[in-house]
Design a protein around this motif. Sequence first.
Motif: not given
Length: 243
Positions: A39-42, A121-138
Amino acid sequence: MKKSLVFATSLLLISSLLFSGCRRDTPITPEQEEWIEQIEDWYPDDEFTYNGHTVGFLGSRNESAIMIKSGNFPDFSFEVYKKNGELYSTYPGAYHKKAVEDYYKETLDGFFRCDKLKVEYIDPRTKALPCEYISDDEFLEKYAVKEFSVYLTYKQGSSIPEQDEIVPSILKYVDSIGCDCTIHFYLNRASKDKDRETQITYYVACKEDLVQTLTVKEGNDPTERPEVIVDHVDIQTALEQHT
């Protein structure tokens, strides 16, 4: 006697569950340490520290998932776990939150008259998503949902728009973003005592081309029922009725 025995047995069972559930956390595994390194690399613009394993029912530890702290978001902890060989976390939602808010703020331009406009924006910290970095647009394309709050603030002494001005603006806006949204619009007048003082709240929920509900409520009394303005009407009909 039987009732006392049953009570004592139940109490012993609950105590044992609580005792076992609140046991000390186990050490982080080498694999989980590698998760943090990945995660630190991403996300090289942030720093992460281990904050224990996740806690479940009655304080039980889930040793397959960890919590991490972030230097950029020090007030929160984020879950990390592996699913089907891929790292998932609640961190990406927080990382991209401002970009999502900025995007929806841009979409609101020109629809509402106010002195200050803010999007939460709705609180997004409650939903786990793929952690690999993607751009804001993605992130916006893949994961952002149209569920947010809009704060329309008006200067002291200025008038808050009437319902016959706001409702058409709301309907035109949700039509422009393709409906499928859940949005609160808070109309506030600036106050010396508070950053924002809610005066009127509009709530709209749409699914596909259907306005499921559009309501309004004055003040902050939670017991007061909102007035229904639109109820299960398609967006084009609602626009014709209110513009």
